[in-house]
Write an enzyme that holds these catalytic residues in place. Structure first.
Site, PDB file in Angstrom:
ATOM      1  N   HIS A  78       0.707  -1.132   0.002  1.00 38.87           N
ATOM      2  CA  HIS A  78      -0.057   0.063  -0.028  1.00 38.87           C
ATOM      3  C   HIS A  78       0.863   1.255  -0.084  1.00 38.87           C
ATOM      4  O   HIS A  78       0.248   2.374  -0.038  1.00 38.87           O
ATOM      5  CB  HIS A  78      -0.963   0.205   1.290  1.00 38.87           C
ATOM      6  CG  HIS A  78      -1.785  -1.165   1.298  1.00 38.87           C
ATOM      7  ND1 HIS A  78      -1.515  -2.124   1.929  1.00 38.87           N
ATOM      8  CD2 HIS A  78      -3.077  -1.503   0.389  1.00 38.87           C
ATOM      9  CE1 HIS A  78      -2.518  -3.121   1.836  1.00 38.87           C
ATOM     10  NE2 HIS A  78      -3.505  -2.741   1.025  1.00 38.87           N
ATOM     11  N   GLY A  86      -6.249  11.567   8.191  1.00 38.84           N
ATOM     12  CA  GLY A  86      -7.018  10.863   7.631  1.00 38.84           C
ATOM     13  C   GLY A  86      -7.031  10.949   6.180  1.00 38.84           C
ATOM     14  O   GLY A  86      -6.996  10.239   5.265  1.00 38.84           O
ATOM     15  N   ARG A 111      -5.408  16.612   2.986  1.00 38.21           N
ATOM     16  CA  ARG A 111      -4.857  17.041   4.208  1.00 38.21           C
ATOM     17  C   ARG A 111      -3.349  17.095   4.571  1.00 38.21           C
ATOM     18  O   ARG A 111      -2.817  17.728   4.920  1.00 38.21           O
ATOM     19  CB  ARG A 111      -5.966  16.906   5.490  1.00 38.21           C
ATOM     20  CG  ARG A 111      -5.560  17.764   6.813  1.00 38.21           C
ATOM     21  CD  ARG A 111      -6.471  17.521   7.767  1.00 38.21           C
ATOM     22  NE  ARG A 111      -7.844  17.766   7.392  1.00 38.21           N
ATOM     23  CZ  ARG A 111      -8.853  17.545   8.056  1.00 38.21           C
ATOM     24  NH1 ARG A 111      -8.677  16.756   9.027  1.00 38.21           N
ATOM     25  NH2 ARG A 111     -10.031  17.813   7.792  1.00 38.21           N
ATOM     26  N   ARG A 164      -3.145   3.952  -4.716  1.00 35.72           N
ATOM     27  CA  ARG A 164      -4.506   4.236  -4.328  1.00 35.72           C
ATOM     28  C   ARG A 164      -5.049   5.447  -3.888  1.00 35.72           C
ATOM     29  O   ARG A 164      -6.049   5.625  -3.210  1.00 35.72           O
ATOM     30  CB  ARG A 164      -4.979   3.072  -3.343  1.00 35.72           C
ATOM     31  CG  ARG A 164      -4.715   1.628  -3.623  1.00 35.72           C
ATOM     32  CD  ARG A 164      -5.074   0.484  -2.556  1.00 35.72           C
ATOM     33  NE  ARG A 164      -4.882  -0.786  -3.038  1.00 35.72           N
ATOM     34  CZ  ARG A 164      -5.825  -1.629  -2.726  1.00 35.72           C
ATOM     35  NH1 ARG A 164      -6.990  -1.476  -2.190  1.00 35.72           N
ATOM     36  NH2 ARG A 164      -5.924  -2.865  -3.192  1.00 35.72           N
ATOM     37  N   ARG A 193      -1.212  10.981  15.247  1.00 40.63           N
ATOM     38  CA  ARG A 193      -2.423  11.370  14.417  1.00 40.63           C
ATOM     39  C   ARG A 193      -2.790  12.566  14.503  1.00 40.63           C
ATOM     40  O   ARG A 193      -2.908  13.236  15.424  1.00 40.63           O
ATOM     41  CB  ARG A 193      -3.466  10.285  14.810  1.00 40.63           C
ATOM     42  CG  ARG A 193      -5.120  10.637  14.244  1.00 40.63           C
ATOM     43  CD  ARG A 193      -5.865   9.614  14.395  1.00 40.63           C
ATOM     44  NE  ARG A 193      -7.281  10.399  14.397  1.00 40.63           N
ATOM     45  CZ  ARG A 193      -7.791  10.934  13.330  1.00 40.63           C
ATOM     46  NH1 ARG A 193      -7.151  11.055  12.212  1.00 40.63           N
ATOM     47  NH2 ARG A 193      -9.143  11.499  13.312  1.00 40.63           N
ATOM     48  N   GLY A 222      -5.886  15.035  13.250  1.00 41.50           N
ATOM     49  CA  GLY A 222      -7.321  14.884  12.565  1.00 41.50           C
ATOM     50  C   GLY A 222      -8.295  15.582  13.399  1.00 41.50           C
ATOM     51  O   GLY A 222      -8.119  16.487  14.249  1.00 41.50           O
ATOM     52  N   SER A 223      -9.628  15.480  12.817  1.00 42.12           N
ATOM     53  CA  SER A 223     -10.838  16.096  13.344  1.00 42.12           C
ATOM     54  C   SER A 223     -11.389  15.044  14.240  1.00 42.12           C
ATOM     55  O   SER A 223     -11.442  14.176  14.186  1.00 42.12           O
ATOM     56  CB  SER A 223     -11.674  16.811  12.279  1.00 42.12           C
ATOM     57  OG  SER A 223     -12.014  15.618  11.354  1.00 42.12           O
ATOM     58  N   GLU A 244     -13.576  10.206  17.572  1.00 39.05           N
ATOM     59  CA  GLU A 244     -13.053   9.975  16.410  1.00 39.05           C
ATOM     60  C   GLU A 244     -12.929   8.714  15.830  1.00 39.05           C
ATOM     61  O   GLU A 244     -13.647   7.848  16.520  1.00 39.05           O
ATOM     62  CB  GLU A 244     -11.599  10.763  16.337  1.00 39.05           C
ATOM     63  CG  GLU A 244     -10.537  10.221  17.302  1.00 39.05           C
ATOM     64  CD  GLU A 244      -9.769   9.039  17.170  1.00 39.05           C
ATOM     65  OE1 GLU A 244      -9.007   9.111  16.011  1.00 39.05           O
ATOM     66  OE2 GLU A 244     -10.107   7.742  17.501  1.00 39.05           O
ATOM     67  N   MET A 245     -12.024   8.141  14.842  1.00 36.97           N
ATOM     68  CA  MET A 245     -12.306   6.784  14.392  1.00 36.97           C
ATOM     69  C   MET A 245     -10.851   6.147  14.219  1.00 36.97           C
ATOM     70  O   MET A 245     -10.932   4.918  13.734  1.00 36.97           O
ATOM     71  CB  MET A 245     -13.079   6.848  13.179  1.00 36.97           C
ATOM     72  CG  MET A 245     -14.521   7.440  13.037  1.00 36.97           C
ATOM     73  SD  MET A 245     -15.098   7.320  11.592  1.00 36.97           S
ATOM     74  CE  MET A 245     -15.540   5.636  11.340  1.00 36.97           C
ATOM     75  N   ASP A 262     -16.616  19.573  15.148  1.00 33.28           N
ATOM     76  CA  ASP A 262     -18.213  19.653  15.350  1.00 33.28           C
ATOM     77  C   ASP A 262     -18.381  19.299  16.849  1.00 33.28           C
ATOM     78  O   ASP A 262     -17.687  18.538  17.514  1.00 33.28           O
ATOM     79  CB  ASP A 262     -18.931  18.804  14.376  1.00 33.28           C
ATOM     80  CG  ASP A 262     -18.543  17.464  14.576  1.00 33.28           C
ATOM     81  OD1 ASP A 262     -19.314  16.542  15.261  1.00 33.28           O
ATOM     82  OD2 ASP A 262     -17.658  17.040  13.871  1.00 33.28           O
ATOM     83  N   ARG A 320     -11.300  26.447   8.946  1.00 31.72           N
ATOM     84  CA  ARG A 320     -10.742  25.094   9.086  1.00 31.72           C
ATOM     85  C   ARG A 320      -9.182  25.182   8.954  1.00 31.72           C
ATOM     86  O   ARG A 320      -8.336  24.387   9.867  1.00 31.72           O
ATOM     87  CB  ARG A 320     -11.125  23.827   8.329  1.00 31.72           C
ATOM     88  CG  ARG A 320     -12.514  23.474   8.674  1.00 31.72           C
ATOM     89  CD  ARG A 320     -12.938  22.296   8.089  1.00 31.72           C
ATOM     90  NE  ARG A 320     -14.478  22.036   8.635  1.00 31.72           N
ATOM     91  CZ  ARG A 320     -14.817  20.716   8.828  1.00 31.72           C
ATOM     92  NH1 ARG A 320     -14.057  19.852   8.429  1.00 31.72           N
ATOM     93  NH2 ARG A 320     -16.045  20.536   9.176  1.00 31.72           N
TER      94      ARG A 320
END
Length: 236
Positions: free
Chosen positions: A4, A20, A24, A43, A87, A89-90, A179-180, A204, A217
């Site tokens: 990858h 993510g 960005r 990818r 990491r 991110g949002s 988050e995820m 948010d 942002r």
């Protein structure tokens, strides 16, 4: 070169920032790094290596969700010898004291499940951040005057959540944001003896339903990136 990641040996730095969104990653690399080189496009998951204050840094997209993050973090660690993974991110705010635009530095990451669940079996392993990175990030945020919260977050398996009862329990138990990805990043760092941290911008809010306007942002995310970069090298 891995399945990858198309980078050649030596093209990935030991310090890697993981947004993510691959675009960005592109924005952050072009904004904060010098002598930037695109090292991966496989990818469409973009990765860039450059320098920040003389230090080599890679900023590489990780995709959405823990399974995607797990693929990239595993390959960065095992094939490219990444030592520090942060990491950026949002996240969604989950406490009234946490405002949109604030930064959350994740001490721990709660989850229902992660890609590592098959390894842990009946154990509820508690993944946490590297303390040196955590402390350095908090110090950097204070020095910048950025409104910041340090504590636990929740890494969710789903974006479109249909478990309001679960969110209520997260809020009740002081979870700062959702988050995820971070829980699996912390698992992998613990497994391989690497340093990991998540520095997140509240975009948010689950209680107030406020959302960060798109035009705001860039500035807010910029604070997050600079905190991550300062932490990565101040704590060495």
């Amino acid at each position: 070169m891995t399945i990858h990641i198309g980078a050649e040996p030596g093209q990935i730095a030991e310090t890697v920032l993981l947004p993510g969104d691959p675009y960005r990653a592109k924005w952050a690399a072009e904004t904060f790094l010098k002598d930037v080189e695109c090292v991966n496009q496989v990818r469409g998951m973009l990765g860039f290596t450059g320098t920040w204050n003389g230090h080599r840094v890679t900023i590489h997209g990780s995709g959405m969700g823990m399974p995607s993050l797990s693929i990239y973090a595993n390959e960065l660690i095992t094939s490219y010898n990444a030592q520090t993974l942060i990491r950026i991110g949002s996240c969604g705010g989950m406490q009234k004291s946490v405002n949109v635009r604030d930064v959350i530095i994740a001490m721990t990451a709660t989850s229902i499940s992660t890609p590592s669940r098959g390894i842990f079996k009946e154990i509820n392993f508690a993944p946490c951040a590297d303390y040196g990175l955590l402390r350095a990030a908090a110090d950097a945020a204070v020095a910048r005057g950025t409104p910041t919260h340090v504590g636990g977050i929740y890494s969710s398996d789903v974006f479109y959540d249909e478990r309001p009862d679960l969110n209520e329990q997260m809020i009740r138990h002081g979870i700062l944001g959702v988050e995820m990805e971070a829980a699996e990043l912390y698992n992998l760092a613990a497994r391989h003896g690497r340093r990991a941290l998540a520095v997140l911008t509240v975009s948010d809010h689950l209680i107030t339903h406020e959302a960060l306007p798109s035009e705001d942002r860039e500035k807010t995310f910029g604070d997050m990136v600079e905190i991550a970069l300062e932490a990565a090298f101040a704590s060495q």
